[in-house]
Design a protein around this motif. Sequence first.
Motif, short mmCIF file in Angstrom:
data_model
loop_
_atom_site.label_atom_id
_atom_site.label_comp_id
_atom_site.label_asym_id
_atom_site.label_seq_id
_atom_site.Cartn_x
_atom_site.Cartn_y
_atom_site.Cartn_z
N LYS A 119 0.82 -1.21 0.00
CA LYS A 119 0.00 0.00 0.00
C LYS A 119 0.85 1.26 0.00
O LYS A 119 0.35 2.37 0.19
N GLU A 120 2.17 1.10 -0.22
CA GLU A 120 3.13 2.19 -0.33
C GLU A 120 3.30 2.99 0.95
O GLU A 120 3.66 4.17 0.92
N LEU A 121 3.08 2.36 2.09
CA LEU A 121 3.41 2.99 3.35
C LEU A 121 4.90 2.78 3.60
O LEU A 121 5.50 1.83 3.12
N TRP A 122 5.50 3.68 4.38
CA TRP A 122 6.92 3.58 4.73
C TRP A 122 6.96 2.81 6.04
O TRP A 122 6.90 3.38 7.13
N VAL A 123 7.03 1.47 5.96
CA VAL A 123 6.86 0.61 7.13
C VAL A 123 8.21 0.34 7.80
O VAL A 123 9.16 -0.12 7.17
N VAL A 124 8.27 0.63 9.10
CA VAL A 124 9.44 0.33 9.92
C VAL A 124 8.95 -0.42 11.16
O VAL A 124 7.75 -0.48 11.44
N CYS A 125 9.90 -0.97 11.90
CA CYS A 125 9.53 -1.79 13.05
C CYS A 125 10.27 -1.33 14.30
O CYS A 125 11.51 -1.20 14.28
N GLY A 126 9.54 -1.07 15.36
CA GLY A 126 10.15 -0.72 16.64
C GLY A 126 10.26 -1.97 17.50
O GLY A 126 9.25 -2.47 18.01
N THR A 127 11.46 -2.50 17.63
CA THR A 127 11.69 -3.75 18.33
C THR A 127 12.78 -3.58 19.38
O THR A 127 13.60 -2.67 19.29
N ASN A 128 12.79 -4.47 20.35
CA ASN A 128 13.90 -4.43 21.32
C ASN A 128 15.14 -5.10 20.76
O ASN A 128 16.22 -5.01 21.35
N GLY A 129 15.02 -5.79 19.63
CA GLY A 129 16.17 -6.37 18.95
C GLY A 129 16.57 -7.75 19.42
O GLY A 129 17.44 -8.39 18.82
N VAL A 130 15.91 -8.25 20.45
CA VAL A 130 16.30 -9.52 21.04
C VAL A 130 16.11 -10.69 20.07
O VAL A 130 16.89 -11.65 20.05
N LEU A 131 15.08 -10.63 19.23
CA LEU A 131 14.74 -11.75 18.36
C LEU A 131 15.43 -11.72 17.00
O LEU A 131 15.26 -12.63 16.19
#
Length: 444
Positions: A96-108
Amino acid sequence: MHTDVGKFQRPYVISWNLTNRCNLKCEHCYLDAGGKNVRRLSTDGFADRSELNTAQCKAIIDQIADFAPEALTILTGGEPLLRKDILEIIEYGSEKELWVVCGTNGVLITENLARILKDSGLRGLSLSLDALDPDLHDRFRGVKGAWDNTVTGAKVLHRIGLSFIVQTTVGKHNFDQIEAIADYAYQEMGAKVFNLYFLVPTGRGQFVSEISQDQYNEVLTTLSLIQKKYDGRMVTNAKCAPHYIKHLYEESPNSKFLKSFSGGAGGCPAGMQYMGIRPNGDMTPCPYLPVFGGNLQKQTMAEVWNNSELFIKIRHRNELSDRCGACEFNGACGGCRARSYGVTGDYMAEDPLCDFTPGKYSRESIDTHPGLVYGLPHNLDESEAIEWGDDAKARMKEIPAFVRGMVMKSVESYCQKNNISQVTGDVLSEIRKKMPTPKIFGKD
């Protein structure tokens, strides 16, 4: 500076808490997320722990794409990577042309997962690092081994070329280590962006002791030094600290690091260019503000954004009370609305972490003339200043919408000064070579 409430036609950045579940137990979690063994808050803003299913998430993505096209959409939690449908949600948002990013703690993060996320269309991630001492970080995050997993995850992302941001929350445990953490983020983790968050007392964060005003000012001075130190190499930002603008202005009214959000939103874009979505679909001006204008299962995003009393009121910065209302930096700063609510119960009250006395520099509003302005119009086809070629338009699509207008303005100014009648891909490359900053355009 007057806030033009009519200018806020859409959000440019949306922080979406997809889940209440988390594999950590962070002391300061604003969502009060965690596993089954975490004692949960039951106040109004945290009572409904339900989560949207895949179809409901896709329906919201449709709304975002329609109402806020190309919005920077931060999928966070809790820990969003715990959702079994996270790849499906990322892929749909990307389609859908959204600028998708992910906020993660990075553990996985593993190399295999990182490659899958990149292939799904994810633009980048944010990782949390709160101390250089692994034990101190792990105590703050509530799980042994969190530091090692996060640092290893960052190195994996750097190796495969998936962009990431390092985020640090300032507290009594680390306020004197901020420069060292920033050094580590850049030198050892390969970060291109370092975001320094200042605690907002909401969720479990209300039970964490904040730093004092003197310590806060000391950290702002340190942050300014870090910005200068890594200028052109790592972007450094203050988060939930809009009066950093006042601090920079006092250092130098012409500081190149002065920035703002357009339309008079100043330093706090809550409800004007920024909004949050809770796991159950509740919509708030800011994810740190547990007050809601409506629910996206019952109302459309456009209805809540345009018509809810909460979103309308929070935009009237000329109606802020106490020192924030009287301050000459009202339009440039505006204080943190979520912190005001967390301390006083009133999101229009003064920001209690600021110790500035209004009237020190002027009895009138001060225009800081920021060099960086987010949320400017960015329709290249409607530009009256200069013609844009198709290849240049394609390159500009590789820039998040919330900064595209600022880049567009800068490019057009450069072309006019150099008698260039059309912006092409070659012109963008020429400009890029002269910019001492991390890569902005889609390619060098």
